[in-house]
Design a protein around this motif. Structure first.
Motif, mmCIF file in Angstrom:
data_model
loop_
_atom_site.group_PDB
_atom_site.id
_atom_site.type_symbol
_atom_site.label_atom_id
_atom_site.label_comp_id
_atom_site.label_asym_id
_atom_site.label_seq_id
_atom_site.Cartn_x
_atom_site.Cartn_y
_atom_site.Cartn_z
ATOM 1 N N GLN A 317 -41.675 9.900 76.997
ATOM 2 C CA GLN A 317 -41.014 11.323 76.547
ATOM 3 C C GLN A 317 -40.840 12.145 77.836
ATOM 4 O O GLN A 317 -40.350 13.150 77.659
ATOM 5 N N ASN A 345 -35.426 6.362 70.621
ATOM 6 C CA ASN A 345 -33.905 6.269 70.114
ATOM 7 C C ASN A 345 -33.554 7.298 69.221
ATOM 8 O O ASN A 345 -33.542 6.961 67.963
ATOM 9 N N THR A 346 -33.165 8.714 69.705
ATOM 10 C CA THR A 346 -32.882 9.680 68.692
ATOM 11 C C THR A 346 -31.358 9.951 68.945
ATOM 12 O O THR A 346 -30.744 9.648 70.197
ATOM 13 N N ILE A 347 -30.702 11.038 67.943
ATOM 14 C CA ILE A 347 -29.435 11.161 67.963
ATOM 15 C C ILE A 347 -29.031 12.024 69.280
ATOM 16 O O ILE A 347 -28.050 12.024 69.904
ATOM 17 N N ASP A 348 -30.247 12.644 69.955
ATOM 18 C CA ASP A 348 -29.892 13.401 71.084
ATOM 19 C C ASP A 348 -30.254 12.820 72.336
ATOM 20 O O ASP A 348 -30.450 13.737 73.411
ATOM 21 N N THR A 349 -30.350 11.557 72.384
ATOM 22 C CA THR A 349 -30.556 10.643 73.675
ATOM 23 C C THR A 349 -29.803 9.584 74.047
ATOM 24 O O THR A 349 -29.500 9.010 72.898
ATOM 25 N N LYS A 350 -29.438 9.801 74.901
ATOM 26 C CA LYS A 350 -28.399 8.472 75.340
ATOM 27 C C LYS A 350 -29.341 7.383 75.982
ATOM 28 O O LYS A 350 -29.608 7.616 77.035
ATOM 29 N N ASP A 391 -29.764 9.267 79.297
ATOM 30 C CA ASP A 391 -31.071 9.916 79.525
ATOM 31 C C ASP A 391 -31.911 8.777 79.979
ATOM 32 O O ASP A 391 -33.106 9.198 80.851
#
Length: 566
Positions: A317, A345-350, A391
């Motif tokens: 994190q 793997n979330t929508i706000d992380t590349k 990210d």
């Protein structure tokens, strides 16, 4: 708009507007997570009824829906498809209409499967649509007696002189080799080997030609087991068959080749990674079995001790830094990193990964295959990554100075980098980076932790038996009888559940090096591995051997396994 996934039924329903984007994502996610067939998940989630799904499939294929309840199938019709092919592709011959064989298939929308069935049946087929559960029940009922069609029977069919003559006549002729590869007994034999391997939970299948014999071996839970050896003359047609399936160049026998095969075995989608190697007596071929349904990519399911789980969960994190997983080939490093990526793997992380090769496709992550031959190296991929605004970056392996330097540069410019290294233990990763030529101050300022791991075989729960270890066995672990107290040791006697091996499944043992200030000072002083290790142990690091002892005392594994891997 959702991107297409490799499930033809979901893509069809989504394309026809019968599933909205949210339902598509939900069902695809559950299919990937649980390995359950999409037709079942659609019913379980109450999105569509079975009859409606079968109707959509039959309309798309221009065929009919056939109910198998109380349907009589003649022995002549059953004989058109061998039991092993019916089991492998979950298909059932239901009738012959105007010389065309009607076959009910669990995955009717997969053209490659119907092509293979047509090969095996040696006649034109028409795919019809039926309830997959009915197909499975009918196969188990109708082919039950034939299920035992063994390797011996097929080998008998392949062992006659006719095939041996054809092989020697084919020589180096690519067309003749391809014709041999498509002969029904060869197709049947290779399918049988694949089915047996997946059934036995094999991770690799080795096809090895020698001067006087041809060996086929499986690796199950890290140990190799040999099959009944087929005749020597099968080496060429079997190699050709696998190369045809993997779309490799049949006529190229002097250079190594790599490819992939996607097959359906017993109704499950299985990826096979193919590697060919020219040897003195023919091509050695190894298939790595990537069975999505049997791989657990969940961080909580990896069996980490609590302190490792807490550290890893916290470290992934963080906004920047480097986290390295280390160990020999096949010890589960990639699985650990994939599980870390799944967690973040979330929508706000590349997320971007560079891998050689890409082992599992994970939705929502940009995965790049490294191809050294084409000039696409880890270094090149990483340089391009930094311009893609990621990210988190995963580097399949830090192999050289360039990869290590760019990984450090990425970490210093605000990226989290996950990678693997081939070293014997976690402190060894630090000195390995220094040996590559990385400046110690760069390592100490970016490296957050190193996780060393091994996979040991777990004792079969069915035949696990307590025993009293000898002094010699204890001395191998560095213990004396006084250290034991009331601790109990176990071993597996061997039973039908574990194929008389005493082991079933594997679990990880771990060694976590947390890069604290004291360790950073040693890195800056270029301290040797042994000094780093001693200081880490003083600071509370649990070594691989100590974690192995924990697994022995919990009854999960044996003394021999821990001694072998630590």
């Amino acid at each position: 708009m959702s991107e297409e996934i490799s499930d033809p039924l979901l893509n069809l329903l989504h394309g026809q507007g019968m599933l909205d984007d949210l339902q598509f994502e939900e069902v695809a996610g559950e299919v990937k997570r649980s390995g359950t067939a999409s037709i079942q998940v659609l019913q379980d989630f109450g999105i569509m009824k079975l009859d409606d799904i079968l109707h959509v499939e039959s309309t798309a294929l221009g065929t009919e829906v056939v109910s198998l309840k109380d349907r009589e199938i003649s022995p002549e019709t059953l004989k058109t498809i061998p039991a092993k092919v019916a089991q492998m592709y979950q298909c059932l011959p239901v009738g012959i209409v105007g010389g065309v064989l009607q076959v009910a298939m669990s995955n009717p929308l997969v053209p490659a499967a119907s092509d293979e069935v047509q090969y095996a049946a040696k006649r034109e087929i028409q795919v019809v649509v039926s309830d997959p559960a009915e197909i499975k029940r009918a196969i188990d009922r109708l082919y039950g007696a034939e299920e035992n069609e063994s390797f011996a029977e097929i080998l008998k069919e392949l062992g006659d002189g006719k095939l041996a003559k054809e092989v020697s006549a084919a020589g180096d002729d690519a067309k003749a080799a391809e014709a041999l590869a498509n002969e029904v007994p060869i197709v049947k034999f290779v399918n049988l080997v694949l089915q047996q391997a997946v059934q036995d939970r094999a991770s690799d299948i080795h096809f090895e030609p020698f001067e006087t014999d041809f060996r086929i071996r499986y690796r199950v839970d890290g140990a190799l087991y040999e099959m009944a050896p087929p005749p020597k003359h099968l080496a060429l047609p079997v190699a050709s068959r696998i190369k045809v399936m993997a779309n490799l160049n049949i006529s190229e026998k002097r250079l190594p080749q790599d490819g992939r095969i996607n097959v359906t075995v017993s109704g499950k989608q299985v990826d096979l990674r193919v590697s060919t190697l020219p040897t003195a007596f023919g091509e050695s071929i190894v298939l790595r079995v990537l069975d999505r349904s049997s791989v657990n990519l969940d961080l909580d399911g990896l069996g980490f001790p609590k302190y490792v789980h807490d550290f890893v969960s916290e470290v992934i994190q963080r906004p920047n830094g480097i986290f390295v997983v280390t160990g020999p080939t096949g010890c589960g490093k990639t699985t650990t990193l994939y599980s870390c990526l799944r967690r973040v793997n979330t929508i706000d992380t590349k997320l971007l990964t560079a891998e050689d090769p890409v082992e599992f496709d994970i939705e929502g992550i940009m995965q790049v295959a490294v191809n050294e031959a084409a000039g696409m190296t880890f270094g090149k991929a990483l340089k391009a990554f930094l311009r893609q605004d990621p990210d988190i970056i995963m580097v399949g392996e830090m192999r050289d100075l360039e990869t290590a330097q760019i990984s450090i540069q990425a970490s210093l410019t605000g990226h989290l980098v996950l990678s693997t290294l081939h070293t014997n233990d976690s402190p060894g990763a630090v000195t390995r980076l220094v040996d590559m030529g990385v400046e110690p101050f760069l390592i100490s300022s970016t490296l957050m932790g190193v996780l060393g791991q091994r996979l040991v075989r777990t004792t079969c729960k069915n035949c696990r038996t307590p025993f009293e270890p000898t002094e010699q066995q204890l001395s191998m672990l560095g213990l004396s009888p006084h250290d034991l107290g009331d601790k109990v040791f176990h071993y597996g006697r061997g039973c039908s559940t574990c194929n008389d091996t005493g082991y079933k499944g594997r679990k990880g043992i771990y060694e976590l090096l947390v890069v604290s200030d004291a360790i950073r000072n040693l890195i800056n002083e270029r301290a040797p591995t042994i000094v780093v290790r001693q200081r880490a142990v003083e600071l509370g690091m649990v070594t691989l051997r100590e974690d192995g002892l924990r697994s022995i005392f919990d009854g999960d594994t044996t003394i021999e396994e821990v001694v072998k891997y630590t």
